[in-house]
Motif scaffolding. Structure first.
Motif, PDB file in Angstrom:
ATOM      1  N   ARG A  38       0.821  -1.206   0.000  1.00 44.32           N
ATOM      2  CA  ARG A  38       0.000   0.000   0.000  1.00 44.32           C
ATOM      3  C   ARG A  38       0.864   1.269   0.000  1.00 44.32           C
ATOM      4  N   GLY A  94      -7.449  10.771  -0.987  1.00 46.32           N
ATOM      5  CA  GLY A  94      -7.883  10.659   0.413  1.00 46.32           C
ATOM      6  C   GLY A  94      -7.894   9.182   0.804  1.00 46.32           C
ATOM      7  N   ASP A  95      -8.050   8.916   2.117  1.00 44.51           N
ATOM      8  CA  ASP A  95      -7.938   7.532   2.593  1.00 44.51           C
ATOM      9  C   ASP A  95      -8.927   6.579   1.932  1.00 44.51           C
ATOM     10  N   ASN A  96     -10.195   7.015   1.814  1.00 50.32           N
ATOM     11  CA  ASN A  96     -11.195   6.106   1.227  1.00 50.32           C
ATOM     12  C   ASN A  96     -10.895   5.790  -0.222  1.00 50.32           C
ATOM     13  N   LEU A 135      -8.089   6.027  -1.694  1.00 50.75           N
ATOM     14  CA  LEU A 135      -6.845   5.254  -1.782  1.00 50.75           C
ATOM     15  C   LEU A 135      -7.135   3.770  -1.510  1.00 50.75           C
ATOM     16  N   ASN A 136      -7.945   3.507  -0.507  1.00 48.91           N
ATOM     17  CA  ASN A 136      -8.283   2.106  -0.191  1.00 48.91           C
ATOM     18  C   ASN A 136      -8.955   1.428  -1.384  1.00 48.91           C
ATOM     19  N   ARG A 193       0.877   4.171  -2.808  1.00 49.54           N
ATOM     20  CA  ARG A 193       0.604   5.587  -2.529  1.00 49.54           C
ATOM     21  C   ARG A 193       1.737   6.469  -3.070  1.00 49.54           C
TER      22      ARG A 193
END
Ligand code: KIV
Ligand code: ZN
Length: 528
Positions: free
Chosen positions: A344, A359-361, A363-364, A348
């Protein structure tokens, strides 16, 4: 005086490159961009080295205003420009939107040709001349960098054009733009028009003359360069030549013509040509508007030496068939970047390097899709990541989301699509037969989310990289009651990419935000 005027004054052979991808380019059907996409393109244009970024038409809608303002805050080097008709409210909106910029320009325009004055404006020549003076004088209250355009200048009578240009400069315009709005003129005519202005307008040395040429007859770049030879020092252009109807002069063609033919066009500019391919590809990914394979400079075939005779010559001496190198436009082999073992963090970092900060979401979700892709595709290239991430971020906030698809395809029919979508969080599925798999998929989407008046105008597939396991990037264009939208989707399975692209277009179609075209004043789909 304005920054760009000073640049030209200090170096009379220096050209000002004015990019209007985010304004005239965005006026092409289906090319609307949202705020994030516009900001992303603006950063790329700034890195490319354009002198002026026309960021939009602020009065058109809240979204347009916010996009221009966001660009004004983020751009470091280029002048940020807002378009305005010769109307106080337009000029005020532009003045406010560009306020945060380091260098700011207001661009105000009015039609000057007999045809436009009579039928479009329904104004007399005297009233138009008065509007020129008033609009430029008012715009100068917000910035000392004001551009005035004579819309349909190429079909304007010389005497009246001279009067308007002189009045605009007297009122404080530091750039006077001479558009071939309908792409009607030929290079000799554009050159003669500019030479005429240079010879007859007494204060012409107080402003930079600008070319703004449309490509309806395929000569926008030739017209722009002809104008420069006659004394113009600004060229207005767009990445990939997007723009109203057949588009505007393509930035990459203008710049590479200048670079390749320095012997007869000894002009300088601030463009870093190695950034051209990146700008072109990002714009295509954002708009879903891919360039034709044989498009000069940025088409897939532009540097492909496919025929045997050419290849033989190329091996002996590259100059035999190559007038510019692929490296000069930043075209390198898409780099092999990651494998299914990449983590991960590495993912990134790689995205950051490619200009994406998710953003985190997001990116996930993107990472999950990357893992899935890596399971199905041996090698992951930079272009794969760009396609995947663009697909993820363009659909991130959509109400209708693609969930799953099973297809029965092949010769023995009936072809069937078993498709599930999530609509505002609720999953809905349909199993539908069609005349072929794509027809079945699109019918299934229509069954789940009816939009009976919409027609499919374009369905296009291209492979992101080489190899039979390449991701397919699909573009779908839908039209409903004059509103035209493009959607794009990527996946190693062409049918899944097709479903994603259709769903993406549908989301844009049902978005009710609207804006309007500054020239025709028609309502068009908003920057979504
Ligand atoms: O084509 C045109 O005339 C324009 C003006 C608004 C400059 O785009
Ligand atoms: Zn235009």
């Amino acid at each position: 005086m304005s920054r760009t005027f000073d640049i030209v004054k200090n170096d009379p052979n220096r050209l000002i490159i004015f990019d209007t991808t985010l304004r005239d380019g965005e006026q092409s059907p289906g090319c609307a961009m949202n705020l994030e996409q516009k900001v992303k393109m603006a950063v790329i244009l700034d890195d490319l080295g354009v002198d002026v970024i026309e960021a939009g038409f602020p009065v058109a809608s809240k979204g347009d205003f916010e996009a221009v303002s966001a660009i004004a805050k983020i751009v470091k080097n280029a002048t940020v420009c807002g378009l305005s008709r010769a109307i106080k409210g337009d000029i005020e909106a532009s003045g406010e939107a560009i306020k945060p910029a380091v260098h700011k320009r207001i661009h105000t325009f009015i039609s000057t040709s007999p045809l436009h004055m009579k039928y479009k404006l329904q104004m007399s020549a005297e009233d138009v001349l008065e509007a020129v003076k008033e609009s430029v004088t008012f715009a100068r209250k917000f910035t000392d960098d004001v551009e005035w355009s004579a819309e349909d200048a190429s079909r304007t009578e010389d005497d009246f054009l001279c009067q308007c240009v002189e009045a605009a400069i007297t009122a404080g315009a530091t750039t006077v733009n001479i558009p071939d709005t309908v792409g009607y003129a030929m290079p000799d005519e554009m050159a003669a028009k500019i030479a005429m202005l240079v010879a007859r307008v007494p204060n012409i040395d107080q402003a930079v003359i600008s070319m703004h040429c449309h490509n309806d007859l395929g000569v926008a770049v030739a017209n722009s360069l002809a104008g420069v030879a006659a004394g113009a020092r600004q060229i207005e252009c767009t990445i990939n030549g997007i723009g109203e109807r057949a588009g505007n002069a393509a930035l990459e063609e203008v710049i590479m013509a200048l670079r390749t033919r320095q012997d007869i066009m000894p002009y300088t500019h601030g463009i870093d040509t190695t950034q051209i391919t990146k700008a072109s590809r990002t714009l295509s990914a954002i708009t879903g508007f891919s360039v034709q394979p044989n498009k000069a400079i940025v088409g897939a075939n532009a540097f492909a030496h496919a025929s045997g005779i050419h290849q033989d010559g190329m091996l002996k001496n590259a100059n035999t068939y190559e007038i510019m190198t692929p490296e000069s436009v930043g075209l390198t082999e898409s780099k092999l970047v990651m494998s299914k073992h990449s983590g991960r963090h590495a993912f990134r970092e790689k995205l950051k390097e490619l200009g994406y900060e998710l953003g985190d979401n997001a990116l996930n979700d993107a990472f999950a899709r990357f893992k899935n892709l890596a399971d199905r595709k041996k090698e992951i290239f930079e272009d794969d990541l760009i396609a995947l991430v663009e697909d993820e971020i363009t659909s991130e906030n959509d109400n209708i989301q693609f969930v799953s698809l099973q297809v029965v395809a092949g010769t023995s029919g009936p072809q069937t699509a078993d498709l599930c979508l999530s609509i505002d969080g609720a999953e809905k599925c349909a199993k539908v037969e069609g005349n072929g798999s794509v027809d079945a998929i699109f019918k299934a989407i229509r069954e789940i989310s009816p939009h009976l008046d919409a027609t499919l105008q374009l369905y296009q597939v291209h492979a992101v990289t080489g190899g039979t396991d390449a991701q397919a990037e699909v573009t779908v264009r839908l039209e409903e009651h004059g509103k035209i939208v493009n959607g794009s989707g990527a996946d190693v399975d062409t049918l899944v990419a097709s479903a994603r692209a259709y769903v993406h277009a549908l989301n844009k179609l049902i978005d009710k935000r609207e804006t309007f075209n500054p020239q025709t004043e028609d309502t068009v789909s908003a920057a979504l």
